[in-house]
Design a protein around this motif. Structure first.
Motif, PDB file in Angstrom:
ATOM      1  N   GLN A 191     -27.157  11.786  15.906  1.00  0.00           N
ATOM      2  CA  GLN A 191     -26.473  11.650  14.610  1.00  0.00           C
ATOM      3  C   GLN A 191     -27.120  12.577  13.580  1.00  0.00           C
ATOM      4  O   GLN A 191     -26.435  13.256  12.823  1.00  0.00           O
TER       5      GLN A 191
ATOM      6  N   ILE B  88     -15.224  17.383  16.054  1.00  0.00           N
ATOM      7  CA  ILE B  88     -16.248  16.596  16.778  1.00  0.00           C
ATOM      8  C   ILE B  88     -16.004  15.114  16.517  1.00  0.00           C
ATOM      9  O   ILE B  88     -15.782  14.695  15.387  1.00  0.00           O
TER      10      ILE B  88
ATOM     11  N   PRO C 284     -27.431  20.676  20.197  1.00  0.00           N
ATOM     12  CA  PRO C 284     -26.248  20.920  19.347  1.00  0.00           C
ATOM     13  C   PRO C 284     -25.611  22.276  19.627  1.00  0.00           C
ATOM     14  O   PRO C 284     -24.404  22.451  19.480  1.00  0.00           O
TER      15      PRO C 284
ATOM     16  N   ARG D 185     -16.683  20.262  11.757  1.00  0.00           N
ATOM     17  CA  ARG D 185     -17.006  18.859  12.061  1.00  0.00           C
ATOM     18  C   ARG D 185     -15.762  18.056  12.427  1.00  0.00           C
ATOM     19  O   ARG D 185     -15.855  17.027  13.094  1.00  0.00           O
TER      20      ARG D 185
ATOM     21  N   ILE E 187     -26.378  16.340  14.213  1.00  0.00           N
ATOM     22  CA  ILE E 187     -25.017  16.725  13.811  1.00  0.00           C
ATOM     23  C   ILE E 187     -24.909  16.737  12.293  1.00  0.00           C
ATOM     24  O   ILE E 187     -24.265  17.609  11.711  1.00  0.00           O
TER      25      ILE E 187
ATOM     26  N   SER F 294     -17.795  11.378  17.353  1.00  0.00           N
ATOM     27  CA  SER F 294     -18.910  10.611  17.924  1.00  0.00           C
ATOM     28  C   SER F 294     -18.439   9.188  18.148  1.00  0.00           C
ATOM     29  O   SER F 294     -17.916   8.553  17.231  1.00  0.00           O
TER      30      SER F 294
ATOM     31  N   LEU G  75     -26.992  21.148  14.125  1.00  0.00           N
ATOM     32  CA  LEU G  75     -25.711  21.712  14.540  1.00  0.00           C
ATOM     33  C   LEU G  75     -25.320  22.656  13.407  1.00  0.00           C
ATOM     34  O   LEU G  75     -25.260  22.245  12.249  1.00  0.00           O
TER      35      LEU G  75
END
Lengths: 521, 170
Positions: A453, A473, A418, A470, A456, A475, A464
């Motif tokens: 997952q 970011i 992370p 966030r 994060i 995913s 992280l």
């Protein structure tokens, strides 16, 4: 040829899994739980089998009569249990075949994964033997057909003294003692099956042996529904003075029995060749094996996070050997290591903020080092002149693999710690980070998606940092067939980032270099 | 209590699982397989029988007996191995099986064995079973010729039991 079949099968699974993901969500997708479903069905078969055994008369004279008695008179419980026993056994074959095909299509049987693959081969044999010996016990016409054909097939092998098939020559040939032997076999072989299943999962950590409760409950309900609508029934009492023909075959357990009638030698040849072929598959070309992870004790404080995260039980903590003031150190079992790099992503020494000395970490992949990750990040950031600038951390086995040069491509996204995301954003190298892993229900390295997952979300070490925005970011868990979805999500993300840039210009944070010991503590 | 999956999704997944289970249930006893065509029956020719010894027993001389340990001084020296059996089966004068059957076992001291299945049309057939288990070079020591009526789907077993006089139907 094999690669072609594999690609075709993978596409099929991909489509089915995406459909089921849309229908039920990845958490309860049955195709992502095939191994666990296999175990669950096994326990259903065991429990229903014990129940049926209590009501079963093991003598050859009364076996069929006792089953008929409880199937008809007590259909609402014993009859349902019988159907559970039969259909759960059939479902085990379905689940096992899908599990095998899925692992084959995902190329998850080579290298360090060979053990699980090879130990799965006897599981196939034991499952078939368990089912076939079970059918004998009913002692109906199907049982008679199976008994005579099986023994004739066994007699083809020159290893038995008197032909076993002589036990089924005429009504007077079959003794209660032989029937008791069959009962013993039907208990002993499933025990061997369970033993093999236990061995089968020895080289993986956190094996999924229980499906999610929702899936388990729905599986039971489905079995119950089918058991009520179409109960499993016998096919008339066996009579050795007659040939059971026609007979309703169980095509899951007995698809090759017609061949046994015609050419037993050919069937043995086919079974032998298929067994050898299956067992040899992990070593068939093309052989691809990356170098296993290596430990750098100067950067390892024995925290054990890599051991905790390794999906293949390839890491172990042992007593320290280098005199540094830590109790333990990590050692890699190179036979088990599949070089996924998840350990590098878990190591607290994997911090890209260090500016002095070589960027070594506690545990690293020689072919994809942590230093090369940072180097590649800089290279991609320097090359990206678009706005907003993106870093795509992509898994080799997901949709990002097709994006080519603009991706920080890794064996698993969880190989990226992370802190690498933090570094990329806080140093202003990029405006956003895309984590493009495998499909959520089909992580190539079993636990990579889940660990990433959790990291994060701040639920799993290494977290992280909370300072990392966030909203910068994204995913995306997408299979190789979902390239269009990945592109779409990335484009949407870019629009969002552009808006963010207008609303709140990115705060740049500078970090003081962190030494390995500080990070570890 | 909140469900991890919404009700419509649960129903959808249940439908999928039920469909797969129904598929398994359907093929768990269908389609039917016919081992022999309609209007035929089966004759099984099978026996497990030991022939005479490979050679005759020989009486040991007093000198030979004296050389043996006291507990092994048996007057007759009999070989362990058995002769091969020659067996033949003819259905309606057509020889369908004719084979020399070696004794079983590493020491060739076990019985000769056979198990063969022959499909025949339903109706009357003349079955001739013959067997040679002595040193004779030709001819047979046991023979049974008989007209049998085979019903459709019937399984007749022809065994050899010397204690019951030779070939018997079971």
């Amino acid at each position: 040829m094999i690669a072609l079949v594999r690609r075709g099968t993978a596409r099929g699974f991909d489509a089915a899994e995406r459909g089921l993901n849309r229908l039920a969500g990845p958490a309860v997708n049955p195709l992502a739980q095939l191994g666990a479903l296999g175990f669950f069905l096994f326990w259903i078969v065991v429990v229903s089998g014990i129940y049926l055994f209590m009501l079963f008369d093991t003598g050859v004279e009364n076996a069929h009569a006792s089953i008929e008695w409880y199937s008809t008179r007590y259909a609402w419980h014993a009859g349902v249990m019988r159907s559970f026993h039969r259909y759960a056994s059939d479902m085990m074959i379905v689940v096992m075949a899908l599990h095998l095909l899925r692992e084959f299509s995902r190329d998850r049987y080579r290298g360090g994964r060979w053990f699980s693959w090879v130990t799965g081969v006897p599981v196939i044999w034991f499952l078939y033997m368990s089912g076939i010996t079970g059918y004998w016990l009913v002692w109906d016409q199907l049982a008679q057909y199976i008994a005579t054909t099986s023994t004739e097939l066994l007699d083809w092998l020159p290893i038995f003294g008197e032909p076993i098939a002589r036990n089924f020559l005429a009504p007077s040939s079959l003794s209660n003692r032989f029937f008791t032997l069959l009962v013993f076999l039907h208990i002993a072989v499933p025990l061997l099956l369970l033993f093999m299943l236990w061995i089968h999962i020895q080289r993986i950590t956190r094996p999924k042996v229980n499906p999610p409760r929702t899936l388990a409950a729905l599986t039971m309900l489905a079995l119950l529904a089918v058991s009520i609508v179409k109960p499993a029934l016998s096919q008339g009492a066996a009579d050795l003075a007659k040939v059971p023909s026609p007979v309703g075959l169980d095509w899951f357990y007995l698809p090759l029995y017609p061949l046994a009638d015609a050419a037993p030698g050919a069937l043995w040849g086919l079974l032998g060749a298929a067994t050898v072929m299956l067992a040899a598959m992990p070593w068939l070309p093309p052989l691809r094996r990356m170098k296993p992870a290596t430990v750098d004790l100067d950067h390892c404080n024995g925290c054990g996070r890599c051991v905790e995260d390794c999906p293949y039980d390839a890491l172990q903590l042992v007593l320290r050997s280098d005199g540094l003031p830590y109790h333990v150190e990590v050692v890699v079992n190179t036979d088990k290591c599949v070089s996924c790099g998840i350990c590098t992503g878990a190591c607290p020494s994997s911090t890209p903020f260090r500016s002095t000395g070589p960027l070594d970490t506690g545990i690293d992949l020689p072919d994809v080092t942590f230093a090369s990750m940072r180097e590649r990040l800089h290279e991609l950031a320097a090359r990206d002149t678009s706005s907003p600038r993106l870093l795509v951390i992509g898994c080799w086995h997901g949709a990002a693999a097709a994006r080519g040069e603009d991706v920080l491509s890794l064996p698993c996204v969880a190989a990226a710690p992370p802190s690498l995301i933090d570094y990329a954003l806080s140093r202003g190298l990029v405006d956003g980070v895309v984590i493009a892993g495998c499909s959520e229900s089909a992580c190539y390295n079993r636990l990579g998606v889940e660990w990433m997952q959790q990291r994060i979300a701040g639920e799993r070490n290494p977290y992280l940092r909370s300072r990392v925005p966030r909203d910068r970011i994204l995913s995306v868990w997408a299979s190789p067939a979902e390239g269009a979805r990945l592109d779409h999500e990335i484009n949407t993300f870019k629009v969002r980032l552009a808006k963010l840039a207008q609303e709140q210009p990115q705060q740049q944070t500078t970090e003081t270099p962190t030494t390995v010991r500080e990070a570890a503590s | 209590m909140s469900l991890p999956v919404s009700i419509p999704r649960l129903i959808g997944l249940f439908a999928v699982l039920t469909a797969v289970t129904a598929f398994a249930a359907t093929f768990s006893n269908a389609p039917a397989y016919r081992q022999i065509p309609a209007g035929t029956g089966v004759i099984k020719f099978s026996f497990s029988h030991s022939a005479d010894r490979g050679r005759e027993c020989r009486r040991r001389t007093p000198e030979e007996l004296a050389k043996l340990p006291p507990n092994m001084r048996r007057p007759l020296d009999c070989p362990r191995s058995r002769r091969a059996i020659f067996a033949e089966l003819a259905i309606d004068d057509v020889v369908v099986f004719s084979k020399e059957l070696p004794p079983s076992g590493f020491a060739k001291d076990g019985p000769s064995q056979v198990y063969r299945r022959f499909m025949v049309a339903a109706g009357s057939h003349t079955i001739a079973a013959r067997l040679r288990d002595t040193p004779r070079a030709s001819g047979f020591d046991h023979e049974r010729i008989e007209a049998v009526s085979v019903r459709p789907g019937q399984s007749l077993a022809l065994d050899f039991r010397p204690e019951h006089g030779g070939f018997i139907w079971r």
